[in-house]
Design an enzyme around this catalytic site. Structure first.
Site, short mmCIF file in Angstrom:
data_model
loop_
_atom_site.label_atom_id
_atom_site.label_comp_id
_atom_site.label_asym_id
_atom_site.label_seq_id
_atom_site.Cartn_x
_atom_site.Cartn_y
_atom_site.Cartn_z
N THR A 102 0.86 -1.18 0.00
CA THR A 102 0.00 0.00 0.00
C THR A 102 0.90 1.22 0.00
O THR A 102 1.65 1.45 0.94
CB THR A 102 -0.93 0.02 1.23
OG1 THR A 102 -1.76 -1.14 1.19
CG2 THR A 102 -1.79 1.26 1.23
N LYS A 177 -7.24 1.31 -2.84
CA LYS A 177 -6.85 0.89 -1.49
C LYS A 177 -7.08 2.02 -0.48
O LYS A 177 -7.45 1.77 0.68
CB LYS A 177 -5.38 0.46 -1.47
CG LYS A 177 -4.90 -0.03 -0.10
CD LYS A 177 -5.70 -1.23 0.41
CE LYS A 177 -5.28 -1.63 1.83
NZ LYS A 177 -3.97 -2.25 1.90
N LYS A 245 0.48 5.01 8.30
CA LYS A 245 1.06 5.36 7.00
C LYS A 245 -0.01 5.45 5.92
O LYS A 245 -0.05 6.40 5.13
CB LYS A 245 2.11 4.31 6.62
CG LYS A 245 2.70 4.42 5.23
CD LYS A 245 2.05 3.47 4.22
CE LYS A 245 2.29 2.02 4.57
NZ LYS A 245 1.73 1.10 3.55
#
Length: 295
Positions: A102, A177, A245
């Site tokens: 990701t 995502k 993150k």
């Protein structure tokens, strides 16, 4: 079964909580598998089963015609693909590269553009499903890139996931995502607060899950992570630090589009507080400890 006759040799970089299982499915299917990870001990189990350890990214890239990466952060992706000694510098023309980390949509587009210049096919294909999905090969895989690269990758992706779609051009997988993580961020707050409420009101949390798990509150997080919370299991299926993150990337991407996401902003603040309390390597369900004041 030995896939060597297909002419496909897979290189896999990053064998952490999810990458180890993902690479294991490819090895079990019979593909020749070359591995590189910064911590060699994480690859030992796979090497015992027949995978080949490589001393550098360059060595792996030179021996593979399909390269899959599952690393931690965008900086890692940039280093692995674009810096000296990286994949694109050492892979042969015609190689297919699939980044399943990701990461940033902008970085995915940059990698794709550089790959096209070198006659290398590139996909960004982040996943959802956590350690359970990785172990069971039921990951949702969200791809961005060219159709021919996606079609070439599909037989390999099907060994790791069961819900696989090409979302659009390069970067689209990462954008999808981010949509996934935005949903999860607010959902995890709801799951943790709901279980805290159940506990405080004297209810049996397991019985509560039986009642609400099949109704409008049903979600992957409720089904898979709420039972872990009840058991006091905060081991990572997905690290708090990696979730922070992801939320940072999503907020930055939303800001670029002039979009405000207050729920995501709150979730990020709570998870950063959780990480600062020493829980950055816990699973995302550890937010419960912050909600009930058990840190």
């Amino acid at each position: 079964m030995n896939k060597a006759s297909d002419g496909i040799i897979i290189g896999f970089i990053g064998t952490g909580v999810m990458g180890n299982s993902m690479a294991g499915h490819l090895l079990k299917a019979g593909y020749p598998l070359h591995l590189y990870t910064r911590t060699r001990s994480r690859a030992e189990t796979l090497c015992e089963k027949g995978a080949i350890w490589e001393e550098s990214i360059a060595d792996l890239a030179g021996k593979s015609n399909v390269i899959i990466t599952m690393v931690g952060f965008p900086d890692d992706v940039n280093q692995v693909y674009l810096e000296n000694g990286g994949i694109l510098e050492n892979a042969a023309p015609g190689t297919l590269v699939i980044d399943m980390t990701t990461s940033s949509p902008a970085l995915a587009r940059k990698i794709h553009q550089k790959a096209v210049e070198l006659d290398i096919r590139a996909l960004d294909a982040p996943v959802s499903g956590g350690d359970i999905g990785a172990r069971n090969a039921t990951l949702s895989i969200m791809a961005g890139g060219d159709r021919d690269a996606f079609d070439m990758a599909m037989p390999i992706l099907e060994l790791m996931g069961s819900n696989i779609f090409l979302q659009g051009e390069a970067g689209s997988g990462q954008h999808t995502k981010m949509v996934n993580q935005i949903v999860i961020a607010s959902t995890m707050m709801g799951v943790c607060e709901a279980l805290a409420y159940a506990e405080k009101s004297g209810l049996d949390p397991d019985m509560v899950l039986k009642s609400i798990g099949g109704g409008a509150a049903e979600s992957w997080s409720l089904k898979n992570l709420a039972p872990r919370i009840i058991k006091g299991d905060f081991e990572p299926g997905f690290y708090v630090k990696h979730f922070i993150k992801d939320m940072k990337i999503a907020i930055e991407s939303a800001n670029e589009m002039g979009l405000e996401l207050p729920g995501l902003g709150l979730a990020r603040k709570l998870y950063e507080k959780l990480a600062a309390s020493g829980c950055e390597n816990d699973g995302t369900q550890a937010l419960y400890k912050l909600v009930v004041g058990r840190l």
